[in-house]
Write a protein that holds these residues in place. Structure first.
Motif: not given
Length: 452
Positions: A120, A145, A150, A154
């Motif tokens: 992340d 997820h 996901q 992001w």
């Protein structure tokens, strides 16, 4: 070294797979591929781990919860970045060694490897300014997820920094079609591995014939098959084995494998080994007592002749659609000659009467998956018009299934289910039958079973 170990793909092949995908990416783009996660079977036990096959094809990396990122800059230069689980002495005491970040770079030909906990923090920087993001639209799971969810998380992180000059990718691209096309054409090393998976599977089918006896149970024959797989380094079957005696063979995906084997009935076994990720898919049908009845032999020979007819027609430029026309006409004529069908042959073919007893398709792609990826280019009539090319691998598996309760046919035909399946590679001049050591003629089967 055993043959199974020799047949493992070199890690350099996976680097070639990545390079082939990267050539399909435009400059200034990024691609994201998740590994699979372990799945809980019950309480605190897990199913045997099976890696996401696209991720495996591009990495050869066989640990869960990893992420591959391919980045191609504006000049066309590319980097391969892996996020993976860290080395952990306590975990490794209990559940096994991990590769770790240093060995991942050294052994797998990757440019960088970070711990998964850093995804992340780092991934938004890789996304910044890219024009396209490639990822699978198949809603794979990743980080609690779906992958698509996901990816949007992001992207949202990137967009939140827009005031600082960060630019969010505007175009989302499905990576599946590109990987699937690459996987469809097998390299020489992949073909060598699939030959070995077929060889091991053929030995298992021989063992099943030799160990078969009236009064045994289907699951006992399944155990013999799994034993032979593991004996030669194939620790897992490529799919749940079908061991179907008598009328159970008329259940196409029968996997209960729980019934006793009866005298004067056939046993249909659909079983293939998985070796270092690659699958075999072989079906053989044989008499439980070692001797075909006249009716069984007649139908069996019809199916065998249909299989051989289809295989012998395989070459570059052929299609499944053409093979289906050839095979269906042959089987239709055969059942008409036996009095199972009645009427005009042309009308029977036009009406697709054969689908009453030949229920499934003639074959499918084979590779890292049993029903492997790759576009069949089916038209509006569901005809598979994809032209065969060298390096493609497929199954050819005609069958006839006449249920015990089918009162429209003579008693001697009822309860007979037959499928014969080989794995075929397309070559530059024709084909190679990878299923070379599994008995299939009536004489071969009866001779082998007489020796047991």
């Amino acid at each position: 070294m055993t043959k199974a170990q020799l047949s493992k793909l070199p890690l350099s092949d996976f680097a070639k797979h990545r390079a082939a995908f990267i050539t399909k990416m435009a400059n200034n783009t990024i691609a994201i591929f998740p590994a699979a996660s372990e799945l809980t079977r019950s309480n605190d036990t897990e199913f045997a781990f099976c890696q996401n096959k696209n991720f495996y094809y591009l990495t050869g990396f066989n640990e869960p919860d990893a992420l591959l990122v391919l980045v191609k800059n504006e000049q066309g230069e590319a980097r391969s970045i892996l996020f993976s689980l860290p080395k952990d002495p306590l975990h490794e005491i209990w559940q096994g060694r991990r590769i770790g970040q240093i060995k991942a770079v050294e052994d797998y030909g990757l440019d960088k490897c970070f711990e998964v906990k850093d995804i992340d923090a780092l991934l938004p920087d890789y996304l910044n300014g890219k024009s396209q993001v490639f990822f699978s639209f198949s809603d794979l799971a990743f980080a609690h997820h779906t992958l698509s969810a996901q990816v949007f998380i992001w992207l949202k992180q990137v967009k939140s920094r827009s005031r600082q000059g960060v630019q969010t990718p505007q175009c989302l691209m499905d990576s599946d079609p590109i990987v699937e096309e690459l996987r469809l054409i097998k390299s020489d090393n992949e073909l060598a591995l699939m030959r070995q998976a077929n060889h091991i599977s053929g030995l298992a089918h021989q063992r099943a014939m030799q160990k078969c006896q009236v009064g045994k149970f289907e699951y006992q024959i399944e155990a013999e098959i799994l034993h032979e797989f593991a004996k030669h380094g194939a620790r897992h079957p490529a799919y749940a084995s079908i061991v179907a005696g008598g009328d159970n063979a008329n259940i196409l995906h029968y996997t209960a494998n729980s019934d006793a084997l009866n005298n004067n009935e056939l046993l249909l076994i659909d079983a293939g080994a998985e070796l270092n990720g690659y699958a075999a898919d072989i079906t053989r049908t044989f008499p439980i007592n070692g001797k075909f009845t006249p009716a069984q032999a007649t139908l069996y020979q019809l199916v065998l002749d249909a299989k051989n007819l289809a295989i012998n027609a395989i070459k570059p430029g052929m299609t499944f659609a053409k093979l289906n026309i050839l095979t269906n006409a042959f089987l239709t004529q055969g059942l008409l000659d036996l009095g199972i069908f009645h009427g005009d042959i042309n009308e029977l073919i036009t009406d697709k009467k054969i689908k009453q007893y030949f229920i499934h398709g003639l074959g499918h792609w084979l590779g890292l998956d049993v029903h492997d990826v790759g576009d069949y280019q089916s038209n509006e009539k569901r005809e598979q018009t994809r032209v065969f090319e060298p390096g493609m691998v497929m199954t050819i598996e005609p069958g006839l299934y006449i249920p015990l309760d089918d009162l429209s046919v003579e008693q001697k035909w009822r309860g007979i289910g037959i499928r014969i399946e080989d794995n075929i590679a397309v070559t530059a001049t024709g084909f190679e039958n990878l299923t070379a050591n599994s008995p299939q003629t009536i004489a071969e089967i009866e001779t082998l079973m007489a020796k047991s």
